[in-house]
Write a protein that holds these residues in place. Structure first.
Motif, PDB file in Angstrom:
ATOM      1  N   ILE A 393      48.101 -13.518 -44.398  1.00 54.00           N
ATOM      2  CA  ILE A 393      49.279 -14.174 -44.963  1.00 54.00           C
ATOM      3  C   ILE A 393      48.838 -15.347 -45.827  1.00 54.00           C
ATOM      4  O   ILE A 393      47.732 -15.869 -45.687  1.00 54.00           O
ATOM      5  CB  ILE A 393      50.260 -14.681 -43.877  1.00 54.00           C
ATOM      6  N   THR A 404      52.731 -11.503 -47.057  1.00 56.63           N
ATOM      7  CA  THR A 404      52.056 -10.853 -45.933  1.00 56.63           C
ATOM      8  C   THR A 404      51.422  -9.554 -46.404  1.00 56.63           C
ATOM      9  O   THR A 404      52.025  -8.790 -47.159  1.00 56.63           O
ATOM     10  CB  THR A 404      53.046 -10.550 -44.794  1.00 56.63           C
ATOM     11  N   ALA A 665      53.197 -20.835 -40.236  1.00 58.47           N
ATOM     12  CA  ALA A 665      53.481 -19.402 -40.308  1.00 58.47           C
ATOM     13  C   ALA A 665      52.318 -18.638 -39.700  1.00 58.47           C
ATOM     14  O   ALA A 665      51.151 -18.986 -39.902  1.00 58.47           O
ATOM     15  CB  ALA A 665      53.693 -18.976 -41.761  1.00 58.47           C
ATOM     16  N   GLY A 667      50.972 -14.477 -38.746  1.00 61.22           N
ATOM     17  CA  GLY A 667      51.164 -13.029 -38.802  1.00 61.22           C
ATOM     18  C   GLY A 667      50.415 -12.380 -37.661  1.00 61.22           C
ATOM     19  O   GLY A 667      49.347 -12.848 -37.255  1.00 61.22           O
ATOM     20  N   LEU A 673      56.180 -11.664 -38.725  1.00 62.99           N
ATOM     21  CA  LEU A 673      55.901 -12.972 -39.304  1.00 62.99           C
ATOM     22  C   LEU A 673      56.674 -13.984 -38.474  1.00 62.99           C
ATOM     23  O   LEU A 673      57.905 -13.940 -38.412  1.00 62.99           O
ATOM     24  CB  LEU A 673      56.350 -13.026 -40.765  1.00 62.99           C
TER      25      LEU A 673
END
Length: 678
Positions: A393, A404, A665, A667, A673
């Motif tokens: 990401i 992503t 964030a 992944g 996500l």
């Protein structure tokens, strides 16, 4: 050359043959190239009739005034008007092809014509004094076209062909307008579209934004003149080639024009030895041409054939010499360009290093207390369910957009504020292993297990289009990292090599390979200065490279498995590396490890490590996401927050800080996500 009675002409358009003879290495006078050895003469009546037709019909009628146009050319100090054959601009080959009427200096050139003030009286009078009724005016941009058409009601022409004309006038400005100072006294000019088309046709690999010297332009002009000299005989040679099929049963559709000219000379002079015939023809074809020579009487005429043969042979010989000179000139130009780019990267790194010493932590950075309160605030299942998993990401540097890269071969761009998918990028044929936003011109780079790298460019509507597909690697591309200048990037692959690219052109400036590496690179990252590149490989070795010399100056060992991720701190002192066994922190000033973090869950490897942009926090991704406060070598790096990910959902593969660490964030392999924030 050939009788045309009762014969229709068809042309294959294919010219893929060999040169007849290798020319010498000698150069020639390029100032007045003259490859046109044959001219067509018409009598006065035919010429007068052609002029009348040209004036009243076709493209000339479309432009008005017999196709002759005025060109408004912008000089460094004012404007000039040139008379030009405008029909050439409307032909299909316009990008590959003046008479001065007036030149005037303007004290306020900017005010002479612009979208705000419109057209000045002085420039309007200059145009009206010289333009004829129904005559078209060529201008350099759409704004000028709109302003002049609105103010004077004059039809204006603008577009790629006109741009090419303006380029030619700028190139010749010193001779056309001696009183004007050259815009480029250093004798450098941008490539025009016509040159790009011509050079690409002759298999020269040139960068779209490459600057070229007058010498290169002169030699390229010779190549063009030689092409013209050869191609002007195309129709007559193809027509004669049909006789070869009818009489000797030889199909010439795939022959180039030189080969056709040689065959016709053999027919006209069967007793003469002609160079290179064994290279061009089979034994059977040679026998047929010699045996059937008498059958071509009154169909193929000797003198025109010999004139055409000599013209094409000479042109091809000169063109081969010119091509050799261009190879040398472009090789020199590339070296100078690469040296200039390396110098730019080094100077920029020195500047960044000096600035970083004075850099303060931004006041807008989320404080430790805020991060301690972070929880999962949203979860977004992305990518296809039949092949789940997010491998990489990244976050847009100026917008809250997260990209992503998935196991499903797709890239998803997700808008956090709206919670909507902006677009899905397709094109790779295998999993997306790495991706990076570029803080310039809405560019975006992706790498894949399909061994390719793609450069994308965003548009105002939020969509991205692929502008470059790079195929310099022969194994999976594992990492992409962008240089501090935002003009270059590096890709690292399992083929034991890393490549240094110019991001705007997609040109590979340097490819560095290592025969000693068993399975290749698994991670890469630029130091904040851009002068150092870090790489990790499957042999658990971290190497530091001098970008300018492409040589490694340090080798760090300590991991027990492939180095899957790495990140430099903003202050340039620390490097964090991740492997299946642990995360290690390295002091770059002493090239030694000063701290190790082992995975909380021994069954889940650590796959991600990332410093925030300010260098204040470090995030580690494995079975969960852990955030540490960056300190010094002798001070403990405190665990600020452990962000839990539900068990059984797959490990965290990538983690990034949002702007000012206002959110994080992550992944993971369950195709989710996750966004963590206050």
């Amino acid at each position: 050359m050939a009788s045309t009675a009762g014969r229709k002409h068809t042309s294959s358009g294919k010219d893929n043959g060999k040169n007849v003879e290798s020319p010498s290495e000698s150069e020639w006078d390029l100032s007045e190239p003259d490859c046109e050895l044959e001219t067509d003469e018409e009598d006065d009546d035919d010429e007068e009739e052609n002029v009348e037709k040209r004036w009243c019909t076709g493209l000339a009628c479309q432009l008005g005034y017999g196709g002759t146009i005025l060109v408004l050319f912008e000089t460094p100090t004012g404007f000039a008007l040139f008379m030009y054959d405008g029909v050439k601009l409307l032909r299909p080959d316009a990008l590959e092809v003046a008479f001065l009427k007036c030149v005037k200096t303007f004290e306020d050139k900017v005010g002479a014509i612009n979208p705000v003030t419109g057209l000045s009286k002085e420039l309007a009078l200059m145009i009206k004094d010289h333009i004829k009724t129904d005559q078209t005016l060529a201008v350099g941009n759409e704004d000028y076209k709109e302003i002049i058409q609105k103010s004077l009601g004059i039809s204006c022409l603008c577009g790629p062909a006109v741009d090419e004309l303006m380029w030619g006038l700028r190139f010749q400005m010193q001779s056309l307008l001696p009183k004007e100072n050259s815009e480029r006294p250093e004798d450098l000019f941008p490539l025009c579209e016509g040159m790009k088309i011509l050079l690409n046709r002759h298999s020269f690999k040139v960068k779209p934004d490459m600057m070229v010297t007058k010498r290169i332009i002169d030699v390229t002009s010779v190549v063009y003149e030689c092409d013209y000299c050869v191609n002007k005989h195309r129709d007559s040679l193809r027509m004669a080639g049909e006789y070869l099929k009818d009489i000797s049963g030889i199909d010439t559709q795939d022959w180039d024009l030189m080969k056709l000219a040689v065959a016709l000379k053999m027919i006209c002079c069967p007793e003469e030895k002609i160079a290179a015939t064994r290279w061009l023809f089979s034994r059977q074809q040679l026998k047929r041409l010699k045996d059937d020579a008498p059958k071509y009487k009154n169909k193929i005429f000797k003198m025109p054939c010999l004139v055409v043969y000599n013209a094409i042979y000479s042109a091809r010989e000169i063109r081969t010499d010119a091509a050799r000179i261009l190879v040398r000139l472009f090789k020199k130009a590339r070296k100078e360009s690469e040296a200039e780019q390396e110098c730019e990267a080094t100077e920029y790194g020195t500047m960044l290093s000096a600035q970083r010493k004075e850099k303060q932590v931004p006041s807008t950075l989320a404080p430790i207390g805020t991060l301690q309160g972070y929880t999962q605030i949203s979860r977004h299942p992305l990518h296809r369910t039949e092949n789940p998993g997010i491998l990489s990401i990244d976050i847009h540097p100026l917008k809250d957009i997260v990209a992503t890269g998935g196991m499903d071969t797709n890239v998803v761009l997700f808008d956090l504020p709206s919670g909507q998918v902006l677009c899905t990028l397709t094109g790779h044929s295998k999993k997306i292993t790495t991706l990076k936003f570029v803080n310039r011109n809405e560019l975006f780079v992706t790498g894949s297990a399909d061994m390719t790298v793609r450069v994308w460019q965003g548009s105002e509507d939020g969509n991205y289009r692929c502008i470059h597909i790079l195929k310099d690697h022969t194994a999976e591309v594992e990492a992409v990292t962008v240089h501090a200048t935002q003009k270059f990037f590096v890709t690292a692959s399992k083929d034991n090599s890393w490549c240094f690219y110019d991001i705007s052109t997609g040109s590979c400036l340097t490819k560095v390979g290592e025969a000693s590496v068993q399975e290749g690179y698994t991670s890469a990252s630029f130091h904040p200065d851009g002068c150092i590149l870090g790489t990790g490989n499957t042999d658990a070795i971290v190497k530091l490279w001098d970008v300018k010399t492409q040589s490694d100056f340090a080798q760090i060992e300590g991991h027990d498995g492939p180095v899957t991720a790495m990140s430099f701190s903003e202050n340039g002192y620390f490097l964090a590396t991740a492997s299946v066994d642990c995360v290690k922190l390295w002091d770059l000033r002493k090239l030694r490890s000063f701290r190790t973090y082992s995975p909380d869950d021994s069954g889940t490897p650590i796959s991600a490590v990332e410093f925030d942009y300010s260098g204040s926090y470090l995030a580690i991704g494995g079975s969960d996401v852990r955030v540490y406060q960056v300190a010094d070598v002798k001070v403990e790096w405190n665990l600020i927050k452990e962000l839990m990910v539900p068990s059984g959902t797959g490990n965290v593969t990538s983690v990034k800080f949002g702007a000012d660490a206002k959110y994080i964030a992550a992944g993971s392999m369950d195709r989710s996500l996750r966004i963590f924030g206050p």
